[in-house]
Scaffold this active site. Structure first.
Site, PDB file in Angstrom:
ATOM      1  N   ASP B 138       0.472  -1.530  -0.009  1.00  0.00           N
ATOM      2  CA  ASP B 138       0.122  -0.267  -0.125  1.00  0.00           C
ATOM      3  C   ASP B 138       1.020   1.438   0.301  1.00  0.00           C
ATOM      4  O   ASP B 138       0.112   2.450  -0.276  1.00  0.00           O
ATOM      5  CB  ASP B 138      -0.870  -0.722   1.330  1.00  0.00           C
ATOM      6  CG  ASP B 138      -2.505  -1.080   1.173  1.00  0.00           C
ATOM      7  OD1 ASP B 138      -2.126  -1.404   0.173  1.00  0.00           O
ATOM      8  OD2 ASP B 138      -2.566  -1.316   2.174  1.00  0.00           O
ATOM      9  N   GLN B 295      -1.519  -9.976  -7.184  1.00  0.00           N
ATOM     10  CA  GLN B 295      -0.573  -8.328  -7.782  1.00  0.00           C
ATOM     11  C   GLN B 295       0.334  -8.071  -6.468  1.00  0.00           C
ATOM     12  O   GLN B 295       1.598  -7.242  -7.151  1.00  0.00           O
ATOM     13  CB  GLN B 295      -1.289  -6.716  -7.563  1.00  0.00           C
ATOM     14  CG  GLN B 295      -2.200  -6.214  -6.581  1.00  0.00           C
ATOM     15  CD  GLN B 295      -3.527  -5.493  -6.680  1.00  0.00           C
ATOM     16  OE1 GLN B 295      -3.258  -4.255  -6.815  1.00  0.00           O
ATOM     17  NE2 GLN B 295      -4.817  -6.094  -6.788  1.00  0.00           N
ATOM     18  N   ARG B 296       0.089  -8.182  -4.881  1.00  0.00           N
ATOM     19  CA  ARG B 296       0.594  -8.020  -4.293  1.00  0.00           C
ATOM     20  C   ARG B 296       2.212  -8.826  -3.608  1.00  0.00           C
ATOM     21  O   ARG B 296       3.053  -9.061  -3.110  1.00  0.00           O
ATOM     22  CB  ARG B 296      -0.218  -7.575  -3.418  1.00  0.00           C
ATOM     23  CG  ARG B 296      -1.095  -8.945  -1.911  1.00  0.00           C
ATOM     24  CD  ARG B 296      -1.354  -9.220  -1.140  1.00  0.00           C
ATOM     25  NE  ARG B 296      -2.200  -9.986  -0.074  1.00  0.00           N
ATOM     26  CZ  ARG B 296      -3.255 -10.034   0.929  1.00  0.00           C
ATOM     27  NH1 ARG B 296      -3.432  -8.625   1.002  1.00  0.00           N
ATOM     28  NH2 ARG B 296      -3.453 -10.409   1.056  1.00  0.00           N
TER      29      ARG B 296
END
Lengths: 409, 409
Positions: B138, B295-296
């Site tokens: 994030d 994605q992470r």
């Protein structure tokens, strides 16, 4: 006979269509005596209808070579069924531009169009060699061992599911169930490929649901609960095209704009629906990943075999056309022997057109929620260089010294 | 002072947490005079509460080294806020196992826990060095130039959006609008990174929506229609955490099980909702890709800078602890100069705990639907080796010879 060639690409993009296109172009350029111009139809058959074509001989050699590592469809694609007198219009365009070699890269809808063009050319006595070049991540073309595009998408999904599976394994105390939704309108080849993610017993995916078996919500919930009780979490691969025993899609098309001109509903949302089912019925948190078009078009995990074979089917198609063959699609066959090496053959276009090849029974587990070892043996040679190697800790526990225990969530 | 060390990982997995873990372990092993056992807490603070730890010195050297290229969290993670007397229980476990160096890898929630552990240890007069190691895709930790994990997820998204964008460009006559949903509960750093996908004018993503700006449905539809009219298609990146001007999430949490123990709603479904909005209001077909956790945690596109820096923050944390520092989180700073080279510094844990760093105004475009050139300049050095190079055809048109034209769909 000297003439021009036209390359057209149709249907959903893949990582390796351009590699086939490159194979055709580079092979064509080896035959200057037979081939004049090399044209590309912009957006497939739409480009032909609109007489919208580009001159591929005007491109730099390095650009053509770079197509081998450029995903999607550089010429543009479409999904367009010819209607009314459009087939005649296509022939007019072919004749106006002296197209003598016409190569269609695509799936079964594309082969239907190619077959019709071939038939009309023959009926009109216009000498044109029409050859189909297989391409589809769905792997649902008949007459070929597998379809270019599929091995790369399969490898992408296997790696993605291993990674996303490790994610859930690590954070299962919060994100307990994960569903990964794969493409596949009617066939489960892509969902099935996620089984490659397993590198030891009990690793994800724990359950795989294919449209080849009717989906039963009650059984699904029992399956999920069983895995959850055993491991404390569950990672599940589902195909977007899952249908119940009445043939009704689990996720129905939402709007008219979701239906393409071949009448196929564009499904999606299965994973979302099943997550809600799990949360509502089992009270377990479930989340989903829906990689969507990224899975079909990503170059980063492309299979080396797929890159080679997609180029190979391009060159083979060009050679077949130059030999005077027409009305065929190039196929891939699997020679006997230990070491996998792809080879090409051919099949009549009309035998491929509009036919879908589903997963055979011997590739689907008896319980209908997994694949068989036989399927994995079939798939493994196609996804060279396999999957990356990850660390596995032995996890030797430290002896406890206190006697109070806490809940594990 | 000789003692044991404990490593704990918390929060959402990333591609490079294990690289930080490896950095800590390998650095610890260089100091046999000061460090006894090297323990890992199983599933973060939960493992501490349950006295569930593993002995990392029992692992093979090669396994530890392979952690640098193994995604997710090998020790396991959790999202767990300590309540009641659990903090005292944590201290009991630390004391029972002679933990003198405690390293917490995680985001702002984790730093909150680390800060509390540090404060209690000091109050109890128990000599223990507590250091935080930053980790979050994030990118929302304060006091650091960026967070380990973010550059890899950013690179993954940039490549995925470029590929998925080429997909829509190729098949826009059917799949006209594509929305790619990125993670980001309150901050738009990940959605913003998709801007890197652009390699020339008018290439995807055409619009980027960040939670730093209130989402306005009417303006969104105007934006989409404008792009569609200009290009015939549109590719849009949206952050899962988009909120309207009242602060209401566009996609509301569906169920109680979707809320974690910190009270954060787990959002999702924004892209699906916006696709329906576009189809209903503009009559254009829209589809979405939601790569979710892939994605992470994907290693295939990991940034080289990120792999190096995540290892670096691990070694730096160990060194800081050995120097007797406690109550700090390692930070990354950006030295002045042309060539990017990461360097570390530190910040007090309590200044990081529970604070979210949003995209600054100078990184968000005036219209609120894109990023600025300044943001891209900031991001580019972090995603080495950049993006793959693709072929761009010149597309020299073939002169038309007929005069009938067809519609372009």
């Amino acid at each position: 006979m000297k003439g021009n060639i036209l390359i057209a690409q149709s249907g959903g993009p893949t990582a390796v269509i351009n590699s086939s296109c490159c194979g055709i172009i580079q092979q064509a350029l080896k035959h200057p005596g037979q081939i004049g111009a090399v044209y590309g139809a912009v957006n497939g058959i739409l480009g032909v209808l609109n007489e919208d074509m580009i001159d591929l001989k005007k491109e730099r050699e390095e650009t053509i070579e770079l197509l081998r590592h450029t995903p999607s469809s550089a010429l543009g694609s479409c999904r367009r069924k010819l209607t009314g007198n459009e087939l005649e219009r296509v022939m007019d365009v072919m004749k106006a531009h002296y197209i003598r070699y016409c190569l269609f890269i695509g799936g079964n809808d594309t082969m239907d169009t190619a077959s019709k063009v071939d038939t009309l050319a023959k009926r009109q006595g216009y000498a044109m060699q029409v050859i189909g070049v297989p391409k589809t991540v769905d792997n649902d073309l008949v007459g070929t061992d597998h379809c270019p595009g599929y091995p790369s998408a399969a490898r992408w999904l296997a790696i993605a599911v291993r990674d996303a599976g490790l994610d859930t394994q690590a954070i299962y105390t919060t994100d307990t169930v994960k569903i990964i939704e794969t493409m596949g309108r009617n066939s489960g080849w892509l969902a099935a490929a996620t089984a490659l993610a397993r590198d030891r017993a009990c690793t994800p995916p724990h359950l795989i649901y294919l449209p080849e078996r009717p989906f039963d919500r009650a059984k699904f919930l029992r399956d999920v609960e069983r895995v959850y009780r055993k491991l404390g979490y569950a990672v599940i691969a589902v195909c977007e095209g899952l249908k119940d025993k009445k043939g009704q899609a689990i996720s129905e098309s939402r709007a008219k704009t979701d239906i393409d001109s071949f009448g196929h509903a564009q499904s999606g949302g299965v994973a979302d629906i099943l997550c809600r089912l799990i949360t509502d019925q089992l009270g377990i948190k479930a989340r989903f990943d829906k990689p969507g078009t990224i899975q079909r078009v990503s170059m980063v995990c492309a299979s080396e075999v797929d890159l080679e074979e997609s180029y190979l089917v391009g060159t083979a198609a060009m050679e077949m056309a130059l030999e005077g063959k027409s009305g065929y699609m190039v196929t891939l066959k699997r020679p006997k022997g230990k070491k996998y090496r792809g080879a090409t053959s051919m099949i009549e276009l009309e035998r491929v057109a509009n036919v879908e090849r589903l997963m055979p029974d011997e590739f689907v587990s008896e319980d209908g929620n997994d694949v068989t070892a036989e399927f994995l043996e079939w798939l493994k040679p196609l996804i060279r260089p396999g999957l990356p190697k990850y660390a596995h800790l032995k996890k030797v526990p430290v002896k406890k010294k206190l006697d109070v225990f806490y809940a594990n969530r």
